[in-house]
Design an enzyme around this catalytic site. Structure first.
Site, PDB file in Angstrom:
ATOM      1  N   ASP A  89      -4.726  -2.883   1.981  1.00 18.49           N
ATOM      2  CA  ASP A  89      -3.734  -2.762   0.913  1.00 18.49           C
ATOM      3  C   ASP A  89      -4.204  -1.679  -0.055  1.00 18.49           C
ATOM      4  OD1 ASP A  89      -2.813  -5.007   2.228  1.00 18.49           O
ATOM      5  OD2 ASP A  89      -2.491  -6.193   0.407  1.00 18.49           O
ATOM      6  N   LYS A 151       4.273  -2.981  -0.912  1.00 15.07           N
ATOM      7  CA  LYS A 151       3.828  -4.170  -1.640  1.00 15.07           C
ATOM      8  C   LYS A 151       4.121  -4.000  -3.123  1.00 15.07           C
ATOM      9  CE  LYS A 151      -0.484  -6.719  -2.651  1.00 15.07           C
ATOM     10  NZ  LYS A 151      -1.930  -6.814  -2.337  1.00 15.07           N
ATOM     11  N   LYS A 180       5.889  -6.884   1.101  1.00 10.91           N
ATOM     12  CA  LYS A 180       4.956  -7.908   0.646  1.00 10.91           C
ATOM     13  C   LYS A 180       5.174  -8.167  -0.838  1.00 10.91           C
ATOM     14  CE  LYS A 180       0.050  -9.084   0.062  1.00 10.91           C
ATOM     15  NZ  LYS A 180      -1.353  -8.773   0.431  1.00 10.91           N
TER      16      LYS A 180
END
EC number: 4.1.2.4
Length: 219
Positions: A89, A151, A180
């Site tokens: 990430d 995300k 996400k």
């Protein structure tokens, strides 16, 4: 409940995290059959040896502000994969968004994806700092740059995922890019609503408390 758990990145990223905390997190993750554990890069190698492939390992790079240079982020990403991470990430440079330097953002994402190959890349855009036009533009940039996920949040900013953001992302992100939601999942109801809105992964450090209907004030 299984349909929720299989979307969860069981997360611990606080500054005071100990190895004992990591082991507990890993054991919980295995018991719940979640998607992954999301842990600090410094613990990836030990966690990989501890888990022995039972659960995927996710870690963070450029975290939490995204100010690192692209070369630094690429090194972090390669190092994480070599140590056993399955997913990365990354935080984009929010200043680049504010400066409308979208070419640099796209180039950075592409370089990191190239560095990790077939491992999963999630791009954190920190929605709490962005206006609607910036969020839409980042959906386009992330889509064009080959990331696997977009995300919402680091969990360290001024706010986490909102239902409105997930709906906006779903409308504007490419069909090959998953979403996400992170930093805003505080209840089973939240989780169900985020999934219904289009999130395919949920980042939370509170899943155990959520399952017990306890107070959730963590990421």
């Amino acid at each position: 409940m299984k349909h929720i758990l299989k979307t969860v990145d069981h997360t611990i990223l606080k500054a005071t995290t100990t190895w004992e905390d990591i082991k507990i997190l890993c054991d919980e993750a295995v018991d719940m059959s979640v998607a992954s554990v999301c842990i600090p890069p410094s613990y990836v190698k030990r966690a990989s040896e501890y888990l022995k492939g039972k659960i995927k390992i996710c870690t963070v790079i450029g975290f939490p502000l995204g100010y690192q240079t692209t070369a630094t982020k690429v090194f972090e990403a390669k190092d994480a994969i070599e140590n056993g991470a399955d997913e990365v990430d990354m935080v984009v440079n929010i200043s680049d968004i504010k400066n409308k330097d979208y070419d640099n953002i796209g180039k950075e994402i592409k370089e990191i994806k190239k560095a990790i190959g077939d491992k999963v890349l999630k791009v954190i855009i920190e929605t709490c700092y962005l206006d609607e036009d910036e969020k839409i533009k980042m959906c386009e940039i992330v889509t064009m740059s080959g990331s696997d996920f977009i995300k919402t949040s680091t969990g360290m900013g001024t706010g986490g995922a909102t239902l409105e953001d997930i709906k906006l992302m779903k409308e504007h992100v490419g069909k090959n890019v998953k979403i996400k939601a992170a930093g805003g999942v505080k209840s089973i109801s939240d989780a169900e609503k985020f999934i219904e809105a289009g999130a395919e992964r949920l980042g939370t450090s509170s899943i155990c408390k959520i399952l017990k209907n306890e107070d959730t004030t963590d990421y």
